[in-house]
Design an enzyme around this catalytic site. Sequence first.
Site: not given
Length: 469
Positions: A127, A196, A150
């Site tokens: 990302k 996650h 982010n």
Amino acid sequence: MIPVRGFEDKTVAVFGLGRTGLTAARALIAGGAQVALWDEKEASREAAAAEGLPVVDLSTADWSRFAALMLSPGVPLTHPKPHWTVDKAKEAGVEILGDVELFARTVNAAPEHKKPKIIAITGTNGKSTTTALIGHLCQQAGRDTRVGGNIGAGILGLEDMHGGAVYVLELSSYQLDLTSSLHADATVLLNLSPDHIDRHGSMEGYIAAKRRIFLNQGKGDTAIIGVDDPWCQQICTEITAANRRTIWPISAGKAMGRGVYALQGVLYDATGERVTEMADLLRARSLPGRHNWQNAAAAYAAAIAIGIPPQQAVEGLMTFPGLAHRMETVGKIGKVAFVNDSKATNADAARQAMSSYPKFYWIAGGVPKAGGIANLVDLFPRVAGAYLIGQAAQEFGQTLEGKAPVKQCGDIESAVAAAYADAAASGQDAIVLLSPACASFDQFSDFEARGEAFRAAVNGLVKPKAKRA
């Protein structure tokens, strides 16, 4: 700063006073809202109060007066159990949102001529590199580009919008969980692998959070989806069947009749009526390896999706300087090079760096993810030595036992010293690779701090010793 619209003369509770929470509070105030801030850390509350921001104990507050709860993305929404502020908000009928949702509502409320272009990027790995790369392509093409989310600055801390601006946003699953109104002109889903799970409850929950990035796309928008893993392949198939937007698959390993793909380092554009060879990615020094070819395919696709000419996009790929903490060479002593891949916070991310070197001295460890490093066993023959740190050290040592030489080092500085000593003693060109395959939170505030500690330890190796009096 982007003043938040839609909460004028209303009070918004803000929980979590890190970068995201404080930036959101300032942006809410700038847009005419009132705020009530709280954090469980006394030091964070004191810092906010010193800035003149209103600190209110949300555990005893009257929640009926709040229009919304702005929740920092690191605070649990559903798993392993909802945070107490989440419970209080739901009991009072107060909506829960994040800073990306505040941004989205502000954009949606703007007049058409002031609305910027938005490119949103998510995925398990790649990302940050892809976001930075898209930002670079847009800047090189002369666009007024803001990169955040982010990565880098919090989204509401970016410069205010105008019709010619381009916002390039990296979005985590945590952020997407709190977002419902974002409309992106180009949306990128790079890849998916288990990550996650504790936060989302299951792989299905994690995928559902990632899929939220497509919620508001429609005709005229472009969805760019990696198809090199089964989860993303399924999503691409399902979204294509819905037929509501332009779909461009991307791949770093297979030829396709539609989309953008790379084969053996050559980038191909199949978004038009024919397939066109666009670039030799082997010439792009900051984009080594197959994983970066996927990043390049995604970035190229996103750039042309918002109208950047293909050749300008290719020129941007060739001049990308790279991203800190992602396969970043931070120093060289004699024949030993030191590579900072601190951004590799899970095993799949570490695989990308490990696959790039035939032999390396590996620094790994931290807070382990589900499965540890067991799925990297095919790469263990490349490990000349493993230097383990953090909570995962013993577990990783057991996994590596009999497959690679292991030293329990405890911390970064000791690991760097031990790895360098062994690499230098080999007398050959060697790589000392920090690619932890773990989160950083046992010893560091984030992966950036871990990467900087690695850099400092490398620099410490070459400092002259102080002379004794």
